[in-house]
Design a protein around this motif. Structure first.
Motif, short mmCIF file in Angstrom:
data_model
loop_
_atom_site.label_atom_id
_atom_site.label_comp_id
_atom_site.label_asym_id
_atom_site.label_seq_id
_atom_site.Cartn_x
_atom_site.Cartn_y
_atom_site.Cartn_z
N PRO A 31 -8.78 4.28 8.45
CA PRO A 31 -8.55 4.53 9.77
C PRO A 31 -6.85 4.43 9.85
CG PRO A 31 -10.12 3.25 9.79
CD PRO A 31 -9.55 3.01 8.35
N SER A 32 -6.51 5.30 10.74
CA SER A 32 -4.93 5.24 11.35
C SER A 32 -4.67 3.70 11.71
CB SER A 32 -4.59 6.20 12.48
OG SER A 32 -4.70 7.39 11.94
N SER A 33 -3.47 3.25 11.53
CA SER A 33 -3.17 1.88 11.85
C SER A 33 -3.14 1.60 13.36
CB SER A 33 -1.65 1.66 11.22
OG SER A 33 -1.50 1.73 9.82
N ASP A 34 -3.19 2.51 14.06
CA ASP A 34 -3.22 2.11 15.66
C ASP A 34 -4.48 2.15 16.02
OD1 ASP A 34 -4.08 4.86 15.56
OD2 ASP A 34 -2.64 5.28 17.09
N ARG A 35 -5.58 2.35 14.99
CA ARG A 35 -7.01 2.35 15.53
C ARG A 35 -7.76 0.96 14.72
NH1 ARG A 35 -8.99 3.69 19.21
NH2 ARG A 35 -10.82 4.03 18.50
N VAL A 36 -6.84 0.48 13.87
CA VAL A 36 -7.71 -0.63 13.12
C VAL A 36 -8.06 -1.81 14.09
CG1 VAL A 36 -7.07 -2.79 11.48
CG2 VAL A 36 -6.28 -0.33 11.01
N GLY B 232 -1.21 4.05 5.17
CA GLY B 232 -1.51 4.18 3.84
C GLY B 232 -2.79 4.64 3.28
N VAL B 233 -2.89 4.97 1.94
CA VAL B 233 -4.20 5.55 1.61
C VAL B 233 -4.59 4.32 0.28
CG1 VAL B 233 -3.78 7.77 1.89
CG2 VAL B 233 -2.81 6.85 -0.28
N VAL B 234 -5.74 4.32 -0.10
CA VAL B 234 -6.10 3.43 -1.23
C VAL B 234 -7.03 4.39 -2.19
CG1 VAL B 234 -7.57 1.47 -1.79
CG2 VAL B 234 -6.33 1.49 0.25
N ILE C 37 0.84 -0.98 -0.08
CA ILE C 37 0.02 0.02 -0.08
C ILE C 37 1.03 1.23 0.07
CG2 ILE C 37 -2.04 -1.16 1.16
CD1 ILE C 37 -1.08 0.09 3.98
N GLU C 38 0.31 2.37 -0.35
CA GLU C 38 0.98 3.40 -0.44
C GLU C 38 0.83 4.49 0.63
OE1 GLU C 38 1.18 7.30 -3.77
OE2 GLU C 38 1.42 5.22 -4.54
N ARG C 39 2.05 4.89 1.02
CA ARG C 39 1.94 5.84 2.27
C ARG C 39 1.58 7.37 1.67
NH1 ARG C 39 6.90 3.33 4.01
NH2 ARG C 39 6.55 2.23 5.97
#
Length: 200
Positions: A172-177, A164-166, A141-143
């Motif tokens: 959501p931010s990774s720490d919220r997944v 990253g973005v899609v 995935i692209e940051r």
């Protein structure tokens, strides 16, 4: 709570509802749609049902890939093993991976072996199966800064380095997944899906 954290509250994945009552015209349409859908497969030969199911899988795959900015028109060719034009071949194989995993899920459902489809464990399994089938070039995935981070099959994003973005979607931010996944499992969990024998 800062604005970003408030936006990323896991409860935001709740579906939207009408504030008051559902308009009668929509309620009537819902009943009609349910009735027509119930009649859709009746009287069809099992082979026809299987063909329709595969068509719907391809439709779902095509639409979900469009969200990511990928046009996967050659899904059917890829599934049949036919040659696909080089410039579209990679995307076609990506789509093929989606359909293969969906077939596995549908087979589990048909056998009555489908676990709760919203459980963290099942979604991780789906993710692992999908990326095992996926070409290596799609395992990134692209940051926001343009750099790339590798996707680990079956693993959810956890740290800021994984953000990253899609396409135009900002997830959501990774720490919220983890919080979102746990909320989804608890709020929408159905338990294992079993097929009820209509003769019983």
């Amino acid at each position: 709570m800062d604005r970003q954290k408030k936006i990323e509250t896991a409860a935001r994945i709740e579906p939207c509802f009408f504030q008051d009552t559902i308009p009668s015209i929509l309620a009537d349409l819902t009943v009609e749609l349910h009735r027509e859908a119930d009649n859709l497969g009746r009287g069809l030969h099992p082979e026809s049902v299987a063909e329709l199911a595969d068509l719907v899988r391809m439709m779902n795959c095509y639409c979900s890939n469009l969200f990511e900015g990928h046009n996967t028109k050659d899904i059917e060719k890829a599934l049949s093993g036919a040659e696909v034009e080089p410039e579209r071949g990679a995307l076609a194989l990506k789509a093929k991976a989606h359909v293969i995993v969906q077939r596995k899920i549908d087979a589990m459902h048909s056998k009555g072996d489908l676990p709760s489809p919203t459980s963290v464990e099942f979604i991780a399994w789906e993710h692992r199966m999908l990326y095992h089938e996926m070409l290596e070039e799609f395992r990134f995935i692209e940051r926001p800064d343009g750099s790339k981070v590798e996707i680990v099959p079956g693993e959810f994003r956890k740290t800021a380095n994984d953000d990253g973005v899609v396409s135009r979607h900002q997830p959501p931010s990774s720490d919220r997944v983890g919080a979102f996944m746990a909320y989804c499992s608890k709020r929408f969990g159905l338990g294992p899906i079993h097929i009820q024998d209509s003769q019983n």
